[in-house]
Design a protein around this motif. Structure first.
Motif, PDB file in Angstrom:
ATOM      1  N   HIS A   1      20.977 -16.543  -3.341  1.00 18.91           N
ATOM      2  CA  HIS A   1      21.669 -17.460  -2.424  1.00 18.91           C
ATOM      3  C   HIS A   1      22.486 -18.496  -3.207  1.00 18.91           C
ATOM      4  CE1 HIS A   1      22.299 -19.911   1.177  1.00 18.91           C
ATOM      5  NE2 HIS A   1      21.799 -20.958   0.515  1.00 18.91           N
TER       6      HIS A   1
ATOM      7  N   ASN B   1      15.614 -17.510   5.889  1.00 16.57           N
ATOM      8  CA  ASN B   1      14.265 -17.090   5.469  1.00 16.57           C
ATOM      9  C   ASN B   1      13.234 -18.024   6.110  1.00 16.57           C
ATOM     10  OD1 ASN B   1      14.907 -15.034   3.101  1.00 16.57           O
ATOM     11  ND2 ASN B   1      16.263 -16.794   2.820  1.00 16.57           N
TER      12      ASN B   1
ATOM     13  N   ARG C   1      15.280 -14.408  -3.790  1.00 18.75           N
ATOM     14  CA  ARG C   1      16.255 -14.580  -2.715  1.00 18.75           C
ATOM     15  C   ARG C   1      16.988 -15.917  -2.843  1.00 18.75           C
ATOM     16  NH1 ARG C   1      15.936 -12.001   2.159  1.00 18.75           N
ATOM     17  NH2 ARG C   1      14.869 -10.407   0.904  1.00 18.75           N
TER      18      ARG C   1
ATOM     19  N   TYR D   1      19.442 -21.588   3.290  1.00 18.19           N
ATOM     20  CA  TYR D   1      18.476 -20.608   2.799  1.00 18.19           C
ATOM     21  C   TYR D   1      17.274 -20.507   3.736  1.00 18.19           C
ATOM     22  CZ  TYR D   1      14.504 -19.013  -0.029  1.00 18.19           C
ATOM     23  OH  TYR D   1      13.373 -18.366  -0.470  1.00 18.19           O
ATOM     24  N   GLN D   2      16.783 -21.650   4.214  1.00 15.30           N
ATOM     25  CA  GLN D   2      15.622 -21.624   5.096  1.00 15.30           C
ATOM     26  C   GLN D   2      15.953 -21.038   6.461  1.00 15.30           C
ATOM     27  OE1 GLN D   2      13.973 -25.840   4.207  1.00 15.30           O
ATOM     28  NE2 GLN D   2      12.204 -24.536   4.602  1.00 15.30           N
TER      29      GLN D   2
ATOM     30  N   LYS E   1      10.529 -15.061  -2.647  1.00 16.11           N
ATOM     31  CA  LYS E   1      11.103 -16.335  -2.217  1.00 16.11           C
ATOM     32  C   LYS E   1      12.058 -16.888  -3.273  1.00 16.11           C
ATOM     33  CE  LYS E   1       7.176 -19.001  -4.061  1.00 16.11           C
ATOM     34  NZ  LYS E   1       6.032 -19.868  -3.746  1.00 16.11           N
TER      35      LYS E   1
ATOM     36  N   ALA F   1       8.958  -9.632   2.529  1.00 17.12           N
ATOM     37  CA  ALA F   1       9.675 -10.768   3.103  1.00 17.12           C
ATOM     38  C   ALA F   1       9.370 -12.037   2.314  1.00 17.12           C
ATOM     39  CB  ALA F   1       9.300 -10.955   4.568  1.00 17.12           C
ATOM     40  N   PRO F   2      10.388 -12.826   1.937  1.00 23.89           N
ATOM     41  CA  PRO F   2      10.144 -14.099   1.250  1.00 23.89           C
ATOM     42  C   PRO F   2       9.309 -15.020   2.126  1.00 23.89           C
ATOM     43  CG  PRO F   2      12.465 -13.490   1.102  1.00 23.89           C
ATOM     44  CD  PRO F   2      11.838 -12.549   2.088  1.00 23.89           C
ATOM     45  N   GLN F   3       8.253 -15.580   1.550  1.00 28.29           N
ATOM     46  CA  GLN F   3       7.400 -16.497   2.284  1.00 28.29           C
ATOM     47  C   GLN F   3       6.630 -17.371   1.307  1.00 28.29           C
ATOM     48  OE1 GLN F   3       3.908 -14.380   4.158  1.00 28.29           O
ATOM     49  NE2 GLN F   3       5.179 -12.610   3.652  1.00 28.29           N
TER      50      GLN F   3
END
Length: 295
Positions: free
Chosen positions: A287, A118, A283, A114-115, A280, A89-91
């Motif tokens: 996007h 994510n 992705r 995007y945020q 992160k 997962a993007p973080q």
């Protein structure tokens, strides 16, 4: 004090040019910046920064230590990113740079979208018309207008940056619609202050080239200030399409001289090759290309 933190503060002093500027970047006081640098010098047993009442300059040892410190922090970031790449997962923190007008009107809304998709990613979006050093300023990605130099960056093309010449309907009713660039001489033109020093946008007038009139009724150093003046019927404006798009769609401004506007400039999303595997960033690139990629 932690030696890595001392090194980080010292690097900020070098990159930002002063203790005060480094303090603003790091969110601490200038006095605390001085304490970090002094502590680092004590730990190393060497003078890094030569201080005087008016300015600061690096010693020869300081210049060498700064270059070595940059390499250390780049290796540290790479080690941290190796852990992040292992997560699906993007973080984490994503740092992005973009030009002011394009950033305000296009990039910022896309970052928000995007945020929302994510939620584990925090974003630091820096808007500046200056050329950002991705390595020196620890940026993950940047949006750049214009040709890309040989910096060893991955550059993904986005939709080009277009200019528009427009005026309010009330102005055109009073002064008429210009049919050629030559007719701009008898019109009220609104000018960006930077153009008086650096003519970036070249108009096309048939087989000839021309420049936006320098004898402007209003000169402003920000496009939004010129936009407000144009909306009130003060004169003709030449500004980026992204700034005027909503006003044109609503009929508050009317495009003119569509065939004479400057040629579009290329826009790229750039990032360092060794960061492309970060979830992160990967992705975010997807996007951006989905929203703005060339079709």
């Amino acid at each position: 004090m932690d030696k890595l933190r001392n090194m980080e503060v010292f690097m900020a002093v070098v990159e930002d040019g002063s203790f005060a500027a480094a303090a603003r970047r790091l969110g601490i006081s200038a006095v605390m910046v001085g304490k970090h640098v002094q502590q680092l010098e004590t730990q190393l047993g060497a003078r890094l920064v030569q201080r005087s009442t008016r300015r600061h300059s690096l010693t020869e040892v300081g210049r060498t230590f700064y270059e070595d410190s940059r390499q250390v922090f780049e290796q540290l970031r790479w080690a941290e990113s190796a852990v992040e790449r292992s997560r699906s997962a993007p973080q984490g923190l994503l740092r992005i740079s973009a030009p002011i007008t394009l950033g305000n009107h296009v990039i910022a809304p896309l970052v928000a979208d995007y945020q929302l998709a994510n939620p584990l990613v925090r974003v630091d979006l820096q808007l500046s018309d200056g050329l950002v050093d991705l390595v020196g300023e620890n940026m993950d990605a940047a949006v750049r207008i214009g040709q890309i130099g040989a910096e060893g960056l991955v550059a993904r093309p986005l939709q080009p940056y277009r200019m528009v010449i427009a005026a309010a309907p009330a102005y055109l009713r009073q002064h008429g619609r210009p049919r050629s660039v030559a007719e701009l001489a008898r019109h009220q033109c609104l000018s960006h202050a930077v153009w008086q020093r650096r003519s970036e946008w070249v108009l096309r007038d048939g087989q000839r080239t021309a420049f936006w009139p320098e004898d402007a009724r209003l000169q402003c150093n920000h496009g939004d200030g010129l936009r407000h003046a144009a909306l009130r019927g003060l004169g003709l404006i030449m500004q980026p399409e992204v700034l005027l798009a909503d006003d044109i769609a609503a009929g508050r401004l009317v495009p003119v001289l569509e065939d004479s506007v400057p040629l579009p400039r290329p826009v790229h999303l750039v990032y360092l090759p060794d960061r492309r595997q970060l979830p992160k960033l990967a992705r975010f690139v997807e996007h951006m290309l989905e929203a703005l990629g060339q079709r």
